[in-house]
Design a protein around this motif. Structure first.
Motif, PDB file in Angstrom:
ATOM      1  N   ILE A  55       0.640  -1.333  -0.046  1.00  0.00           N
ATOM      2  CA  ILE A  55      -0.064  -0.034  -0.088  1.00  0.00           C
ATOM      3  C   ILE A  55       0.878   1.313  -0.001  1.00  0.00           C
ATOM      4  CG2 ILE A  55      -1.499   1.475   1.557  1.00  0.00           C
ATOM      5  CD1 ILE A  55      -3.005  -0.998   2.455  1.00  0.00           C
ATOM      6  N   ILE A  56       1.903   1.149   0.873  1.00  0.00           N
ATOM      7  CA  ILE A  56       2.772   2.506   1.087  1.00  0.00           C
ATOM      8  C   ILE A  56       3.446   2.689  -0.383  1.00  0.00           C
ATOM      9  CG2 ILE A  56       5.108   3.317   1.915  1.00  0.00           C
ATOM     10  CD1 ILE A  56       4.198   2.086   4.599  1.00  0.00           C
ATOM     11  N   ARG A  57       3.910   1.718  -0.994  1.00  0.00           N
ATOM     12  CA  ARG A  57       4.665   1.879  -2.497  1.00  0.00           C
ATOM     13  C   ARG A  57       3.734   2.398  -3.346  1.00  0.00           C
ATOM     14  NH1 ARG A  57       7.042  -3.404  -1.606  1.00  0.00           N
ATOM     15  NH2 ARG A  57       5.362  -4.247  -2.839  1.00  0.00           N
ATOM     16  N   ARG A  58       2.473   2.146  -3.482  1.00  0.00           N
ATOM     17  CA  ARG A  58       1.367   2.655  -4.144  1.00  0.00           C
ATOM     18  C   ARG A  58       0.577   3.768  -3.668  1.00  0.00           C
ATOM     19  NH1 ARG A  58      -2.307  -3.176  -5.314  1.00  0.00           N
ATOM     20  NH2 ARG A  58      -0.639  -4.238  -6.375  1.00  0.00           N
ATOM     21  N   ARG A  59       0.723   3.939  -2.573  1.00  0.00           N
ATOM     22  CA  ARG A  59      -0.185   5.265  -2.164  1.00  0.00           C
ATOM     23  C   ARG A  59       0.968   5.784  -1.008  1.00  0.00           C
ATOM     24  NH1 ARG A  59      -5.490   5.174  -3.020  1.00  0.00           N
ATOM     25  NH2 ARG A  59      -6.154   3.284  -3.927  1.00  0.00           N
ATOM     26  N   PRO A  60       1.850   7.038  -1.498  1.00  0.00           N
ATOM     27  CA  PRO A  60       2.845   7.611  -0.656  1.00  0.00           C
ATOM     28  C   PRO A  60       2.080   8.142   0.531  1.00  0.00           C
ATOM     29  CG  PRO A  60       3.517   7.776  -2.723  1.00  0.00           C
ATOM     30  CD  PRO A  60       2.014   7.188  -3.119  1.00  0.00           C
ATOM     31  N   ARG A  61       1.075   8.749   0.297  1.00  0.00           N
ATOM     32  CA  ARG A  61       0.350   9.451   1.229  1.00  0.00           C
ATOM     33  C   ARG A  61      -0.528   8.525   2.143  1.00  0.00           C
ATOM     34  NH1 ARG A  61      -0.090  14.809   1.272  1.00  0.00           N
ATOM     35  NH2 ARG A  61      -1.922  14.731   2.499  1.00  0.00           N
ATOM     36  N   VAL A 116      -2.879   0.699   8.294  1.00  0.00           N
ATOM     37  CA  VAL A 116      -2.308   1.580   7.321  1.00  0.00           C
ATOM     38  C   VAL A 116      -3.582   1.947   6.619  1.00  0.00           C
ATOM     39  CG1 VAL A 116      -1.771  -0.115   5.784  1.00  0.00           C
ATOM     40  CG2 VAL A 116      -0.594   2.053   5.589  1.00  0.00           C
ATOM     41  N   VAL A 117      -3.790   3.225   6.339  1.00  0.00           N
ATOM     42  CA  VAL A 117      -4.803   3.818   5.806  1.00  0.00           C
ATOM     43  C   VAL A 117      -4.249   4.994   4.920  1.00  0.00           C
ATOM     44  CG1 VAL A 117      -6.606   3.223   7.252  1.00  0.00           C
ATOM     45  CG2 VAL A 117      -5.360   5.181   7.690  1.00  0.00           C
ATOM     46  N   GLU A 118      -5.039   5.416   3.929  1.00  0.00           N
ATOM     47  CA  GLU A 118      -4.900   6.393   2.983  1.00  0.00           C
ATOM     48  C   GLU A 118      -5.008   7.853   4.038  1.00  0.00           C
ATOM     49  OE1 GLU A 118      -5.767   8.617  -1.380  1.00  0.00           O
ATOM     50  OE2 GLU A 118      -6.945   6.700  -0.523  1.00  0.00           O
ATOM     51  N   ASP A 119      -4.037   8.645   3.696  1.00  0.00           N
ATOM     52  CA  ASP A 119      -3.929   9.816   4.470  1.00  0.00           C
ATOM     53  C   ASP A 119      -4.963  10.854   3.839  1.00  0.00           C
ATOM     54  OD1 ASP A 119      -3.448  12.201   6.161  1.00  0.00           O
ATOM     55  OD2 ASP A 119      -1.417  12.351   5.542  1.00  0.00           O
ATOM     56  N   ASP A 120      -5.698  11.736   4.483  1.00  0.00           N
ATOM     57  CA  ASP A 120      -6.411  12.441   3.912  1.00  0.00           C
ATOM     58  C   ASP A 120      -6.624  13.864   4.873  1.00  0.00           C
ATOM     59  OD1 ASP A 120      -8.612  11.928   5.290  1.00  0.00           O
ATOM     60  OD2 ASP A 120      -9.236  10.566   3.646  1.00  0.00           O
ATOM     61  N   ALA A 121      -7.570  14.995   4.446  1.00  0.00           N
ATOM     62  CA  ALA A 121      -7.905  15.893   5.306  1.00  0.00           C
ATOM     63  C   ALA A 121      -8.695  15.459   6.348  1.00  0.00           C
ATOM     64  CB  ALA A 121      -8.557  17.000   4.467  1.00  0.00           C
ATOM     65  N   ARG A 122      -9.338  14.457   6.265  1.00  0.00           N
ATOM     66  CA  ARG A 122     -10.249  14.070   7.396  1.00  0.00           C
ATOM     67  C   ARG A 122      -9.455  12.978   8.197  1.00  0.00           C
ATOM     68  NH1 ARG A 122     -14.281  11.045   6.793  1.00  0.00           N
ATOM     69  NH2 ARG A 122     -15.217  11.820   8.770  1.00  0.00           N
ATOM     70  N   ALA A 153      -0.693   7.537  15.941  1.00  0.00           N
ATOM     71  CA  ALA A 153      -0.596   7.645  14.380  1.00  0.00           C
ATOM     72  C   ALA A 153       0.501   8.389  13.744  1.00  0.00           C
ATOM     73  CB  ALA A 153      -1.858   7.799  13.762  1.00  0.00           C
ATOM     74  N   ALA A 154       0.824   7.990  12.653  1.00  0.00           N
ATOM     75  CA  ALA A 154       2.075   8.547  12.057  1.00  0.00           C
ATOM     76  C   ALA A 154       1.860   8.702  10.538  1.00  0.00           C
ATOM     77  CB  ALA A 154       3.284   8.162  12.321  1.00  0.00           C
ATOM     78  N   ARG A 155       1.941  10.075   9.892  1.00  0.00           N
ATOM     79  CA  ARG A 155       1.716  10.361   8.586  1.00  0.00           C
ATOM     80  C   ARG A 155       3.099  10.073   7.850  1.00  0.00           C
ATOM     81  NH1 ARG A 155      -1.741  14.577  10.396  1.00  0.00           N
ATOM     82  NH2 ARG A 155      -3.928  14.300   9.198  1.00  0.00           N
ATOM     83  N   LEU A 156       3.345   9.371   6.895  1.00  0.00           N
ATOM     84  CA  LEU A 156       4.514   9.253   6.256  1.00  0.00           C
ATOM     85  C   LEU A 156       5.079  10.004   5.571  1.00  0.00           C
ATOM     86  CD1 LEU A 156       3.225   6.161   6.436  1.00  0.00           C
ATOM     87  CD2 LEU A 156       4.975   5.624   4.452  1.00  0.00           C
TER      88      LEU A 156
END
Length: 208
Positions: A55-61, A116-122, A153-156
């Motif tokens: 997931i991290i490789r495909r979605r850096p955020r 691990v989840v996608e980082d977004d404004a929410r 939690a930590a944002r990459l």
């Protein structure tokens, strides 16, 4: 005239190939099951790690979180392990639903969970929602069970080295900074800049 030995060999090879294919399929299913926690249905450490890396490789955020249940030991001590298992199973279902289609959750062992989840404004609001979701009561044999969760939690994108290892370290530190100060999981700490703060003196020195 066809040699009977040749006919036997010709028939044997496909049978052996089919046998090996069936054996390999069974091994694959067994390995897949071994990477799933039978109680919660979540990935175990190895299974989760490989999928989180993908997931991290495909979605850096992306953002990585660790959750440790608060008040879980009293549930086991007072109501028994079957009650504790019911709580863990409920947490697994809720965490899976919270992650959605683009995230993946796992159980590290005991009452420790990871995702691990996608980082977004929410993300901040979603983490608060997760804390409340995990606090929802679990009904077991006529008894209402309630636990909380300390969540770090930590944002990459906020880490000097956007790797899974670095994110897990930052999330772990964030979680334990509030462990013991949390009341039934009402508070959580997002650690997007933990590692970045460590590099601040170096950046100031370079700018001088």
């Amino acid at each position: 005239m066809t040699n009977p030995v040749d006919i036997t060999q010709a028939l044997t090879v496909p049978v052996l190939a089919a046998g090996w294919a069936l054996h390999a399929s069974r091994l694959h299913r067994r390995l897949d099951r071994s990477r799933h926690d039978p109680l919660t249905g979540l990935w175990t450490r190895d299974g989760w790690t490989s999928r989180a890396e993908r997931i991290i490789r495909r979605r850096p955020r992306a953002a990585v979180l660790l959750a440790d249940l608060d008040g879980f030991k009293p549930v086991n001590d007072v109501h028994g392990h079957a009650a504790g298992d019911a709580v863990l199973a409920a947490v697994g279902r809720r965490l899976t639903a919270w992650c959605g289609a683009h995230g993946v959750a796992g159980r590290l062992g005991g009452d420790e969970f990871v995702a691990v989840v996608e980082d977004d404004a929410r993300l901040d609001d979603r983490l608060a929602d997760l804390a409340e979701l995990l606090r929802e009561p679990v009904e077991h044999r006529g008894v209402t069970l309630t636990v909380g969760a300390s969540i770090g939690a930590a944002r990459l994108t906020s880490l000097p080295e956007p790797t899974l290892t670095a994110a897990l370290t930052a999330a772990d530190q964030a979680m334990y900074r509030i462990k013991g100060r949390t009341r039934r999981g009402r508070r959580l700490l997002l650690a997007p800049a933990l590692a970045a703060l460590r590099s601040l003196p170096q950046r100031l020195h370079l700018a001088a």
